[in-house]
Design an enzyme around this catalytic site. Structure first.
Site, short mmCIF file in Angstrom:
data_model
loop_
_atom_site.label_atom_id
_atom_site.label_comp_id
_atom_site.label_asym_id
_atom_site.label_seq_id
_atom_site.Cartn_x
_atom_site.Cartn_y
_atom_site.Cartn_z
N ARG A 1 -64.19 -65.72 50.74
CA ARG A 1 -64.14 -65.32 49.63
C ARG A 1 -63.84 -66.60 48.56
NH1 ARG A 1 -59.19 -61.52 48.66
NH2 ARG A 1 -59.93 -61.36 46.62
N ASP B 1 -63.62 -55.63 40.72
CA ASP B 1 -63.72 -56.85 41.83
C ASP B 1 -64.96 -57.09 42.19
OD1 ASP B 1 -60.59 -57.96 41.92
OD2 ASP B 1 -60.55 -55.59 42.58
N ARG C 1 -67.79 -54.35 44.65
CA ARG C 1 -67.74 -52.84 44.24
C ARG C 1 -69.14 -52.02 43.67
NH1 ARG C 1 -63.95 -54.46 46.59
NH2 ARG C 1 -61.76 -54.32 45.91
N HIS D 1 -51.13 -57.87 49.79
CA HIS D 1 -51.19 -56.38 49.83
C HIS D 1 -50.30 -55.78 51.02
CE1 HIS D 1 -55.33 -57.54 48.58
NE2 HIS D 1 -55.47 -56.52 47.98
N ASP E 1 -51.76 -59.81 39.48
CA ASP E 1 -52.79 -59.31 40.69
C ASP E 1 -52.35 -57.73 40.44
OD1 ASP E 1 -54.34 -58.77 42.51
OD2 ASP E 1 -53.40 -60.28 43.87
N LYS F 1 -58.36 -66.52 39.95
CA LYS F 1 -57.26 -66.01 40.93
C LYS F 1 -57.37 -66.67 42.23
CE LYS F 1 -60.42 -62.27 42.61
NZ LYS F 1 -60.68 -60.80 42.51
N HIS F 2 -56.03 -66.70 42.88
CA HIS F 2 -54.95 -66.08 42.37
C HIS F 2 -53.71 -67.07 42.41
CE1 HIS F 2 -57.24 -63.46 45.17
NE2 HIS F 2 -56.78 -62.32 44.51
#
Length: 411
Positions: free
Chosen positions: A224, A154, A162, A267, A338, A254-255
């Site tokens: 984001r 990601d 990352r 999450h 996801d 996404k998403h």
């Protein structure tokens, strides 16, 4: 030279203008022209009313071994059922090796990939220590796989990255910060991220975010998103897809069908969307359709329950995965879930139930099931019991192999 991309959508048509020559470089006059173009695109995206017309996308045909590229036909014909199903899995290195915070690839990785030849691996911050370490780990891992692996993470920019914060690749801020800088900036940011990734051995990014931050209380998406305006986001997301491709990585919108107007985070539990399908068509789907028209390789299905369409989570909904995304929007690429380790899934379903329900709905790849072995075994049992046909599995595998070939993963 300019190309015109017609963004067709049931509910809206957006005309995107992108300048190919300037994106690959050019004179200062080219750059000035592109800045003007980006400004006019942003203005158009913010002001042009949608028109109600039928979608210009033809319904995609289901892939079959007979119609596939001969190279892909040959690969598929030599695969066992177990190998086909494993190709549909994208896993963390920890979930298949049992090693905590994998930072190298050796005999353990080689053995597990022989036993479970997955389609891809998703890496996270604990796996990434230095550029040389990452390159060596990915090179070794790739050498152990008969079918080239998709290596992904990601890497959106901003708070979701990352590599930027671990191995010091180029720091790019939150996408929302650039929303008024036009399509060229979206393209260049994406190309920079992708170029940094591909230099390390990555060949796919779980980006761009096609959600629109339309609910100020939404913290899971927030900055984001590329924009808080639906039409502007469509322009920017399409340019980002092109930028990621120019930098050498595959993309995942996404998403789907849009996480930007939710107040909860999948999450941590179930997330419901109460908008009507008509509202979603006119708003949330614009940026996804733009990304699809820009040839995004994958679309990621969010763990969302759209009560006006189905009472099941989106990854389990044939109406959302196949009827809306595959048929109505005309997407013929890879549909991926996801992360399946999220509580929106694991609090209610086993890994086997998740895998079978998603594949029945039309999903091609399962991202990070908590127990990959259980997910694969459940799919194998479903095929052997006649609950899922092997031809259905092969449809997904062919899409995956096609993506890998188109993005240069398969020579």
């Amino acid at each position: 030279m300019q190309k015109r991309v017609l963004i067709g959508l049931t509910g809206a048509l957006i005309l995107l203008l992108t300048a190919c020559s300037a994106k690959g470089g050019g004179t200062s006059m080219d750059a000035e022209s592109n800045r003007d173009r980006s400004a006019s695109l942003s203005a158009e995206a913010s002001t042009s009313p949608p028109t109600r017309e039928a979608s210009s996308n033809p319904a995609p045909s289901d892939p079959s071994p007979e119609s596939a590229d001969p190279t892909l036909q040959s690969i598929l014909s030599q695969m066992t059922l177990h190998e086909k199903i494993c190709q549909m899995l994208v896993v963390t290195p920890e979930s298949i090796t049992g090693v905590e915070a994998v930072t190298a690839a050796g005999d353990t990785t080689k053995k597990v990939l022989q036993a479970m030849p997955v389609g891809g691996i998703l890496y996270s911050k604990p796996n990434l220590r230095s550029k040389d370490q990452v390159k060596t780990m990915l090179e070794n891992t790739q050498s152990y796989s008969a079918i080239p692996l998709m290596f992904t993470c990601d890497e959106e920019g901003g708070r979701v990255n990352r590599l930027m914060s671990t191995v010091n690749t180029t720091m790019i801020g939150p996408m929302l910060d650039y929303k008024d800088q036009g399509a060229e900036t979206a393209y260049n940011n994406a190309r920079t991220i992708a170029s940094d990734m591909s230099a390390l051995g990555f060949n796919a990014d779980m980006a761009p975010v096609a959600d629109v931050w339309s609910n100020p209380e939404n913290t899971v998406i927030g900055d984001r998103a590329y924009s808080d305006d639906f039409r502007q986001a469509a322009v920017l997301v399409a340019s980002a897809v092109e930028g990621f491709h120019a930098g050498g990585v595959a993309t995942a919108l996404k998403h789907f069908p849009g996480h930007g107007d939710t107040s909860k985070d999948s999450h941590y539990g179930a997330v419901f969307i109460t908008k009507t399908l008509e509202e979603i068509r006119e708003k949330e789907l614009l940026s996804f359709q733009a990304g699809i028209q820009a040839d995004s390789d994958m679309v990621m299905i969010g763990h969302l329950i759209l009560s006006d369409i189905d009472d099941q989570p989106a990854p389990f909904s044939h109406k959302i995965v196949t009827e809306l995304l595959r048929q109505e929007l005309g997407f013929d690429g890879v549909i991926i879930t996801d992360g399946l380790q999220m509580k929106a899934m694991t609090d209610f379903y086993s890994d086997g139930e998740i895998a079978c329900s998603a594949v029945k709905a039309g999903v091609d790849m399962l991202l990070c099931p908590a127990n990959p072995e259980e997910a694969a075994a459940a799919l194998e049992d479903a095929v052997k019991n006649g609950d899922i046909t092997e031809s259905r599995i092969e449809e997904s595998v062919l899409r995956i192999l096609k993506m890998k070939k188109e993005r240069g993963m398969i020579p």
